[in-house]
Scaffold this motif. Structure first.
Motif, PDB file in Angstrom:
ATOM      1  N   TYR A 102      44.757  35.023  29.504  1.00 48.82           N
ATOM      2  CA  TYR A 102      44.162  34.227  30.584  1.00 48.82           C
ATOM      3  C   TYR A 102      44.130  35.082  31.856  1.00 48.82           C
ATOM      4  CZ  TYR A 102      43.148  30.118  33.458  1.00 48.82           C
ATOM      5  OH  TYR A 102      42.564  29.213  34.312  1.00 48.82           O
ATOM      6  N   TYR A 151      43.101  34.561  35.118  1.00 46.90           N
ATOM      7  CA  TYR A 151      43.280  34.072  36.492  1.00 46.90           C
ATOM      8  C   TYR A 151      44.716  34.243  36.978  1.00 46.90           C
ATOM      9  CZ  TYR A 151      43.369  31.154  40.626  1.00 46.90           C
ATOM     10  OH  TYR A 151      43.525  30.712  41.925  1.00 46.90           O
ATOM     11  N   MET A 169      46.147  36.404  43.635  1.00 44.07           N
ATOM     12  CA  MET A 169      45.037  37.249  44.065  1.00 44.07           C
ATOM     13  C   MET A 169      44.491  36.855  45.443  1.00 44.07           C
ATOM     14  SD  MET A 169      44.345  39.706  42.108  1.00 44.07           S
ATOM     15  CE  MET A 169      46.011  39.970  41.574  1.00 44.07           C
ATOM     16  N   TYR A 217      34.097  22.660  35.145  1.00 38.68           N
ATOM     17  CA  TYR A 217      33.954  23.620  34.057  1.00 38.68           C
ATOM     18  C   TYR A 217      34.947  23.170  33.005  1.00 38.68           C
ATOM     19  CZ  TYR A 217      37.559  25.752  37.080  1.00 38.68           C
ATOM     20  OH  TYR A 217      38.654  25.961  37.892  1.00 38.68           O
ATOM     21  N   HIS A 258      41.218  25.379  47.852  1.00 38.68           N
ATOM     22  CA  HIS A 258      40.265  25.089  46.770  1.00 38.68           C
ATOM     23  C   HIS A 258      39.197  24.074  47.184  1.00 38.68           C
ATOM     24  CE1 HIS A 258      42.129  27.789  44.041  1.00 38.68           C
ATOM     25  NE2 HIS A 258      43.302  27.193  44.133  1.00 38.68           N
ATOM     26  N   TYR A 260      30.679  37.681  45.115  1.00 40.54           N
ATOM     27  CA  TYR A 260      32.041  37.999  45.594  1.00 40.54           C
ATOM     28  C   TYR A 260      32.985  36.926  45.063  1.00 40.54           C
ATOM     29  CZ  TYR A 260      35.261  40.018  49.137  1.00 40.54           C
ATOM     30  OH  TYR A 260      36.295  40.659  49.786  1.00 40.54           O
ATOM     31  N   GLY A 261      33.915  37.328  44.180  1.00 35.01           N
ATOM     32  CA  GLY A 261      34.818  36.376  43.557  1.00 35.01           C
ATOM     33  C   GLY A 261      34.215  35.874  42.251  1.00 35.01           C
ATOM     34  N   ALA A 262      34.661  36.509  41.130  1.00 32.00           N
ATOM     35  CA  ALA A 262      34.135  36.133  39.803  1.00 32.00           C
ATOM     36  C   ALA A 262      34.891  34.901  39.317  1.00 32.00           C
ATOM     37  CB  ALA A 262      34.296  37.300  38.833  1.00 32.00           C
ATOM     38  N   THR A 310      40.808  40.842  40.654  1.00 30.02           N
ATOM     39  CA  THR A 310      41.655  40.548  39.485  1.00 30.02           C
ATOM     40  C   THR A 310      41.569  41.665  38.440  1.00 30.02           C
ATOM     41  OG1 THR A 310      41.069  38.235  39.844  1.00 30.02           O
ATOM     42  CG2 THR A 310      42.210  38.762  37.769  1.00 30.02           C
ATOM     43  N   ALA A 321      33.697  32.746  45.410  1.00 26.32           N
ATOM     44  CA  ALA A 321      34.955  32.156  45.897  1.00 26.32           C
ATOM     45  C   ALA A 321      34.735  31.586  47.296  1.00 26.32           C
ATOM     46  CB  ALA A 321      36.062  33.202  45.891  1.00 26.32           C
ATOM     47  N   ASN A 342      35.594  28.935  48.439  1.00 22.64           N
ATOM     48  CA  ASN A 342      36.820  28.268  48.889  1.00 22.64           C
ATOM     49  C   ASN A 342      37.733  29.206  49.678  1.00 22.64           C
ATOM     50  OD1 ASN A 342      36.664  29.247  46.145  1.00 22.64           O
ATOM     51  ND2 ASN A 342      38.795  28.696  45.867  1.00 22.64           N
ATOM     52  N   PHE A 343      37.500  30.516  49.563  1.00 22.31           N
ATOM     53  CA  PHE A 343      38.302  31.478  50.328  1.00 22.31           C
ATOM     54  C   PHE A 343      37.437  32.184  51.372  1.00 22.31           C
ATOM     55  CE2 PHE A 343      40.690  31.607  46.154  1.00 22.31           C
ATOM     56  CZ  PHE A 343      41.725  30.804  46.613  1.00 22.31           C
ATOM     57  N   GLU A 369      39.149  33.798  54.409  1.00 21.58           N
ATOM     58  CA  GLU A 369      39.892  35.020  54.063  1.00 21.58           C
ATOM     59  C   GLU A 369      38.922  36.183  53.824  1.00 21.58           C
ATOM     60  OE1 GLU A 369      42.727  34.393  50.874  1.00 21.58           O
ATOM     61  OE2 GLU A 369      42.902  36.542  50.482  1.00 21.58           O
ATOM     62  N   ILE A 370      37.811  35.889  53.182  1.00 20.89           N
ATOM     63  CA  ILE A 370      36.828  36.935  52.847  1.00 20.89           C
ATOM     64  C   ILE A 370      36.106  37.427  54.119  1.00 20.89           C
ATOM     65  CG2 ILE A 370      34.684  37.407  51.555  1.00 20.89           C
ATOM     66  CD1 ILE A 370      35.794  35.434  49.386  1.00 20.89           C
ATOM     67  N   LYS A 430      38.173  39.828  55.937  1.00 21.13           N
ATOM     68  CA  LYS A 430      38.271  41.129  55.252  1.00 21.13           C
ATOM     69  C   LYS A 430      36.984  41.944  55.408  1.00 21.13           C
ATOM     70  CE  LYS A 430      40.702  40.272  51.278  1.00 21.13           C
ATOM     71  NZ  LYS A 430      40.752  40.039  49.834  1.00 21.13           N
TER      72      LYS A 430
HETATM   73  O1  DWN Z   1      42.004  25.404  38.577  1.00 21.64           O
HETATM   74  C1  DWN Z   1      41.869  26.599  38.500  1.00 21.64           C
HETATM   75  C2  DWN Z   1      41.879  27.388  39.745  1.00 21.64           C
HETATM   76  C3  DWN Z   1      43.138  27.187  40.527  1.00 21.64           C
HETATM   77  O2  DWN Z   1      41.730  28.759  39.474  1.00 21.64           O
HETATM   78  C4  DWN Z   1      41.699  27.310  37.214  1.00 21.64           C
HETATM   79  N1  DWN Z   1      41.236  26.430  36.220  1.00 21.64           N
HETATM   80  C5  DWN Z   1      40.831  28.545  37.262  1.00 21.64           C
HETATM   81  C6  DWN Z   1      40.692  29.155  38.606  1.00 21.64           C
HETATM   82  O3  DWN Z   1      39.440  28.784  39.155  1.00 21.64           O
HETATM   83  P1  DWN Z   1      38.528  29.804  39.995  1.00 21.64           P
HETATM   84  O4  DWN Z   1      38.325  31.036  39.208  1.00 21.64           O
HETATM   85  O5  DWN Z   1      37.334  29.067  40.425  1.00 21.64           O
HETATM   86  O6  DWN Z   1      39.572  30.067  41.172  1.00 21.64           O
HETATM   87  P2  DWN Z   1      39.609  30.792  42.560  1.00 21.64           P
HETATM   88  O7  DWN Z   1      41.003  30.694  43.020  1.00 21.64           O
HETATM   89  O8  DWN Z   1      38.585  30.287  43.479  1.00 21.64           O
HETATM   90  O9  DWN Z   1      39.282  32.318  42.228  1.00 21.64           O
HETATM   91  C7  DWN Z   1      39.120  33.267  43.227  1.00 21.64           C
HETATM   92  C8  DWN Z   1      38.660  34.560  42.601  1.00 21.64           C
HETATM   93  O10 DWN Z   1      38.191  35.416  43.621  1.00 21.64           O
HETATM   94  C9  DWN Z   1      39.774  35.315  41.877  1.00 21.64           C
HETATM   95  O11 DWN Z   1      39.247  35.941  40.732  1.00 21.64           O
HETATM   96  C10 DWN Z   1      40.208  36.361  42.892  1.00 21.64           C
HETATM   97  C11 DWN Z   1      38.923  36.636  43.618  1.00 21.64           C
HETATM   98  N2  DWN Z   1      39.097  37.077  45.018  1.00 21.64           N
HETATM   99  C12 DWN Z   1      38.668  38.348  45.371  1.00 21.64           C
HETATM  100  O12 DWN Z   1      38.175  39.103  44.551  1.00 21.64           O
HETATM  101  N3  DWN Z   1      38.834  38.730  46.675  1.00 21.64           N
HETATM  102  C13 DWN Z   1      39.625  36.221  45.923  1.00 21.64           C
HETATM  103  C14 DWN Z   1      39.780  36.599  47.234  1.00 21.64           C
HETATM  104  C15 DWN Z   1      40.360  35.668  48.246  1.00 21.64           C
HETATM  105  C16 DWN Z   1      39.375  37.920  47.626  1.00 21.64           C
HETATM  106  O13 DWN Z   1      39.491  38.316  48.793  1.00 21.64           O
END
Ligand code: DWN
Ligand code: SAH
Length: 396
Positions: free
Chosen positions: A61, A63, A67, A202, A234, A305-307, A332, A365, A367-368, A371-372, A375
């Motif tokens: 897994y 995630y 990160m 999803y 989130h 940005y953010g897979a 990641t 991403a 939701n972040f 933070e992005i 950066k």
């Molecule tokens: O519920 C779930 C949540 C908590 O996490 C899981 N089922 C699966 C996962 O969902 P997601 O992939 O939609 O979650 P995130 O937390 O929105 O993923 C952020 C992704 O972006 C990560 O792969 C890390 C990446 N990231 C990055 O590359 N640079 C994140 C930030 C903040 C960055 O600066």
């Protein structure tokens, strides 16, 4: 009765990032229909098609909660709150992932539960007592026979991933002390509707909670809400504080009735609200495609940005390929050089230089975003722009 309000088409498993691109097939069960319904009785929102947890949560897994700084900061703050407010002797986390929260607690105070062996390995290595298993009654009994009971149980973004919610709460109640506290934290369906963030759906997100549905759900297990905290994480989450109904030592805060009232006022107990959301999602898809096509007509470059798992839903629902988004960047390690689920779009290990000569960055991403943006000041200064689909497709 569960009534359908959203159909996101055929979708691949969200967290399966393949090493090379291959067209997935419905026949081979590599694609699953993603439809969402509302239970008019329980007020719970759930997927119709539920995929066995062993397929989704295995030893690979990818995630990792750690990160993003936003999440590690949020967990650090929560750990201080938990210690000050509840001072637990024993603290159990369901879905401890890579230990982003428990690292703030003493090793002899914590029990971790994490089914993905690649992640359970991490907290074990750090010296935390970890059960590499799925949360159910068997495991709860196993923990009970060793530790007797636990005074605080916490779970973020995990219980909504488990099909049998009755067993989930039965197993929690089985282990919690009489004065015990359960804290759960998940995306809020109200925020999901307000932001039109259909990508919260999803295959892993079997349920999306609201205060309304959680209140009803836990009642049957002799549990009740006594506080609710609103979080920005989130895309807008709720942190539910839960106690045993017969524990009168704890006061019920007005945050509970306030949230329930807000949800009722918005119409979360009414199916028509859900149908409206479903229709708006179709418009969001068309508007996003229109926006991306306009940019591509000008021969400008877009990357992702953010897979995220969320982006997987958007790409597959809107049928976005590498003629629109060249590649995704992500920090990641286990997503590096893999492909976005179901799509011929490569994920590159994040490096600042991957944003050079890029005109637009689609926020997988979103939701972040704060933070992005912090950066990527240089990209912004050079005239680079971001694209998001929440709350409506637009350029930032
Ligand atoms: O519920 C779930 C949540 C908590 O996490 C899981 N089922 C699966 C996962 O969902 P997601 O992939 O939609 O979650 P995130 O937390 O929105 O993923 C952020 C992704 O972006 C990560 O792969 C890390 C990446 N990231 C990055 O590359 N640079 C994140 C930030 C903040 C960055 O600066
Ligand atoms: N709690 C972390 C991780 C969320 S990702 C955070 O909020 O950042 C979802 C997590 O739920 C994964 O670590 C996954 O392995 C875990 N999970 C999924 N099914 C589970 C189950 N049946 N029992 C316990 N954990 C489960």
């Amino acid at each position: 009765m569960i009534k359908k309000f959203l159909d996101l088409g055929y979708q691949p498993l969200a967290n399966k990032y393949l090493k090379s691109y291959k067209k997935l097939s419905i026949k081979k069960k590599e694609l699953y229909r993603l439809t969402v319904g509302f239970d008019t009785k329980t007020k719970l929102v759930s997927l119709f098609n539920k995929i066995p947890d062993k397929i989704m949560f295995d030893g690979n897994y990818p995630y990792k909660s750690s990160m993003s700084k936003t999440m590690t900061d949020s967990f650090r703050k929560l750990s201080v709150k938990i210690k000050n407010r509840f001072n637990p002797k024993l603290f159990l986390e369901i879905g401890s992932n890579d230990g982003a929260l428990i690292k703030n607690f003493n090793k002899n105070q914590v029990i971790c539960v994490e089914p993905c062996s690649n992640l359970a390995k991490i907290t074990k290595r750090k010296g935390y007592f970890t059960y590499n298993d799925y949360w159910d009654l068997n495991l709860s009994n196993k923990i009970k026979s060793k530790f007797n009971s636990v005074d605080v149980i916490y779970s973020a973004n995990t219980l909504t991933h488990i099909n049998d919610l009755n067993q989930v709460f039965k197993s929690i109640s089985n282990l919690l002390t009489q004065d015990g506290i359960l804290i759960i934290e998940d995306p809020s369906f109200l925020e999901c509707i307000k932001k039109l963030s259909y990508d919260q759906f999803y295959n892993e997100h079997i349920y999306i909670f609201s205060a309304l549905s959680v209140k009803k759900l836990i009642n049957e297990f002799g549990l009740e809400l006594f506080d609710i905290e609103k979080l920005d994480t989130h895309g807008g989450s709720l942190r539910y504080y839960i106690k045993r109904t017969n524990n009168n030592k704890i006061k019920i805060e007005n945050t509970v009735s306030k949230q329930i009232l807000t949800e009722l006022k918005f119409g979360l107990d009414n199916f028509s609200t859900y149908l409206k959301f479903g229709n708006s999602v179709k418009k969001s898809k068309n508007d996003l495609l229109k926006l991306l096509k306009t940019i591509k007509k000008k021969n400008q470059k877009i990357i992702g940005y953010g897979a995220t798992a969320k982006a997987s839903t958007v790409l597959n629902y809107c049928n976005i390929e590498n003629d629109m988004i060249d590649y995704f960047v992500d920090t990641t390690p286990d997503k590096k050089n893999r492909y976005m689920p179901g799509k011929n779009i490569k994920i590159k290990k994040y490096e600042k230089k991957l944003l050079n000569n890029v005109d637009y960055v689609y926020l997988g991403a979103w939701n972040f975003s704060k933070e992005i943006f912090k950066k990527e000041k240089k990209f912004i200064k050079k005239g680079g722009k971001f694209i998001t689909h929440v709350p409506s497709p637009r350029i930032i």
